[in-house]
Every structure is written in C-alpha cells, then in structure tokens.
Design an enzyme around this catalytic site. Structure first.
Site, PDB file in Angstrom:
ATOM      1  N   GLU A 176       4.151   1.597   9.916  1.00 38.35           N
ATOM      2  CA  GLU A 176       4.252   0.509  10.899  1.00 38.35           C
ATOM      3  C   GLU A 176       5.608   0.494  11.597  1.00 38.35           C
ATOM      4  OE1 GLU A 176       1.971  -1.576  11.797  1.00 38.35           O
ATOM      5  OE2 GLU A 176       0.438  -1.326  10.273  1.00 38.35           O
TER       6      GLU A 176
ATOM      7  N   HIS B 228       0.372 -10.923   4.226  1.00 38.04           N
ATOM      8  CA  HIS B 228      -1.015 -11.399   4.206  1.00 38.04           C
ATOM      9  C   HIS B 228      -1.129 -12.746   3.486  1.00 38.04           C
ATOM     10  CE1 HIS B 228      -2.062  -6.768   4.057  1.00 38.04           C
ATOM     11  NE2 HIS B 228      -1.657  -7.142   5.249  1.00 38.04           N
TER      12      HIS B 228
ATOM     13  N   HIS C  15       5.868  -8.572   8.059  1.00 41.87           N
ATOM     14  CA  HIS C  15       4.403  -8.632   8.146  1.00 41.87           C
ATOM     15  C   HIS C  15       3.872  -8.827   6.732  1.00 41.87           C
ATOM     16  CE1 HIS C  15       0.243  -7.876   8.584  1.00 41.87           C
ATOM     17  NE2 HIS C  15       0.286  -6.735   7.941  1.00 41.87           N
TER      18      HIS C  15
ATOM     19  N   HIS D 256      -6.301 -10.719   9.400  1.00 41.22           N
ATOM     20  CA  HIS D 256      -5.398  -9.698   8.851  1.00 41.22           C
ATOM     21  C   HIS D 256      -4.154 -10.300   8.199  1.00 41.22           C
ATOM     22  CE1 HIS D 256      -3.044  -5.689   9.590  1.00 41.22           C
ATOM     23  NE2 HIS D 256      -2.806  -6.234   8.430  1.00 41.22           N
TER      24      HIS D 256
HETATM   25 ZN   LIG Z   1      -1.327  -5.830   6.982  1.00 42.98          ZN
END
Ligand SMILES: [Zn+2]
Length: 270
Positions: free
Chosen positions: A119, A144, A142, A215
């Site tokens: 990423e 979840h 990032h 996501h």
């Molecule tokens: Zn992810």
C-alpha cells in the site's frame, strides 16, 4: 546489532509511537493477520549522518512521481507483516525509507531489509498531497475498526455525512476530537489507484478520517497517535449506537442545537 535508532531519541520516539499504536490496533481486533497499514513522515528527525548512510536496498519504483516528497523519509509497515508483531519489534516488521531525488523511487535505509507494504504508493500519494497543501499532518493510518465497517453495510450510513451526524450525536467528545467527521468512499478494489485517488479527493473535502465502504478507515493527523485517537473516538460512538440498538431502542442522539453549541464552545471547524 546497532540500530539506526540508537542515539536518535526523536526518531526512536516516533517509531516507538507507531509500535504502541500497532499494539492497540491488535488489542481492539482491528488488525487481523497482516491487516492495516501505517506510514509516518519522519523527515524532521533525519540527521546528516543518517543522510550519508548507504541504502541497504537498490532504488525501487513507487509507480508514480511525487514531487513534494523530495528529500523525505518515512517509517512504513513491512509487506505481509502483522501489527501485533510490529508492536514488539517495529524495525523487524517495518522499515525506514528515503525518497530518491527523482521523486519516483525509494531506497531502504534501515536495520533489516524489510520490504514496505504494497500500500506504500497510495500512502505516499496522500503524504505528497498533504505536503503540497502545506498541511502539518505527518502520519497516515489504515485499519479495520469493526463497528465502523459494519455501519457501511447499510446504504443509510453511506449518504454524505449521515454517519458523521449520528456518530457525533452519540457523545460530545466525538465531535470535539474528530471535528471534521467521517468522509465516505464507495467500495473500490483494495490497493487500487482509483481508491487512492478517491481517498485524496475525500480528504480534500475537509475530512481527516475517510471510510472505505465494507473495508476500513484511512486517517491522517499530525502524528500516528492522533490519527489513531480520531478513529478510536468514532468507533466508540458507533459502539454506543449499537449498544442502544441492542437495548431495544433507536438512540435519541444529541440535538442539532446541542451540537452547534459544542462547535461554538470548542471553536470546531464544522
Ligand atoms: Zn485493509
């Protein structure tokens, strides 16, 4: 083994902050397997000696030219690495990279050859955007968060600022500590250029935290702890909403007048 963090207390403190946050992400259940990413701009802590060190990798292409990253250095999570491992050993599960002069490649300057997350291009594109704008933000996250992701499985919460308004109204601190709310990006393929571009567009609409439908979230702030805090207060609000629903009722939420009063008292941007 001598680490590049040795005798560099400011750099070490920043990397240790990443490790602390990685531990929280795991404890909260937001970082299963190798889920999530962290990239921190550590350029402020890089001294001349470190700049003159030879890289331990050859130059690797970023895949795009990011002109505002000239001379920048980043700590980033390693590819396929787990947050729970990074929490114990940040230099074994992440690496420090520098952007080469052409602004299109990076080299690893670290203790071990840990390849950065796949990423990385999208995280770096966000940092390029932040620097171009003159933003003081240096960290991107990032992750979840369970309850926030669950919300995005209903169209109701994907309308612009529908989730923001509900979350802010659950408990006053949410608006005070996540004052720009939750931007929404419709479902797109993970790791895609399209998703990176939509994320930047949404941050540009004045959000620090962006929700990727079904996501996870992408958050930016001055440092990684602050980015984590914004996501944490939003997810706490989602948990309060769910707790009310589990008690058998739709929560009332604070009124619009109460929220306006809060914005005025705290000098909030929205
Ligand atoms: Zn992810």
């Amino acid at each position: 083994m001598k680490s590049i963090l040795t005798d560099r207390p400011a750099l070490r403190a920043d990397v240790e902050k990443v490790a602390e946050v990685a531990g929280y992400l795991w404890q909260k259940g937001w970082a299963e397997r190798n889920g999530g990413n962290i990239t921190v701009n550590v350029t402020a802590w890089i001294d001349e000696e470190l700049r003159s060190l030879p890289p331990i990798s050859g130059p690797k292409p970023i895949g795009q030219k990011l002109p505002h990253l000239a001379g920048c250095w980043f700590y980033c999570k390693g590819t396929q690495k787990r947050m729970r491992d990074l929490a114990r050993d940040p230099m074994g599960n992440g690496s420090i990279i520098r952007i080469t002069d052409d602004c299109a490649h990076y080299e690893i300057v670290a203790d071990q050859l840990v390849a950065p997350t796949s990423e990385l291009p999208s995280h770096l594109a966000v940092h390029d955007y932040l620097l171009a704008k003159g933003s003081p933000y240096r960290a991107s996250l990032h992750t979840h968060p369970i309850e926030l992701v669950a919300l995005t499985h209903s169209k109701k919460w994907l309308a612009k600022d529908a989730a923001t308004k509900m979350l802010w109204s659950m408990i006053p601190e949410t608006k005070a500590f996540c004052p720009r709310g939750l931007g929404i990006v419709p479902y797109m393929m993970p790791s895609s250029q399209e998703l990176a571009e939509a994320t930047i567009r949404t941050i540009n609409q004045d959000y620090d935290v962006v929700m990727w439908e079904k996501h996870g979230v992408f958050a930016v702030d001055t440092d990684i702890m602050s980015a984590f805090d914004q996501v944490d207060v939003l997810n706490k609000a989602a948990q309060i909403y769910i707790a009310s629903r589990n008690m058998g009722f739709e929560p009332e939420g604070m009124t619009d007048a109460q929220m306006r009063q809060l914005s005025k008292a705290f000098g909030l941007p929205k």
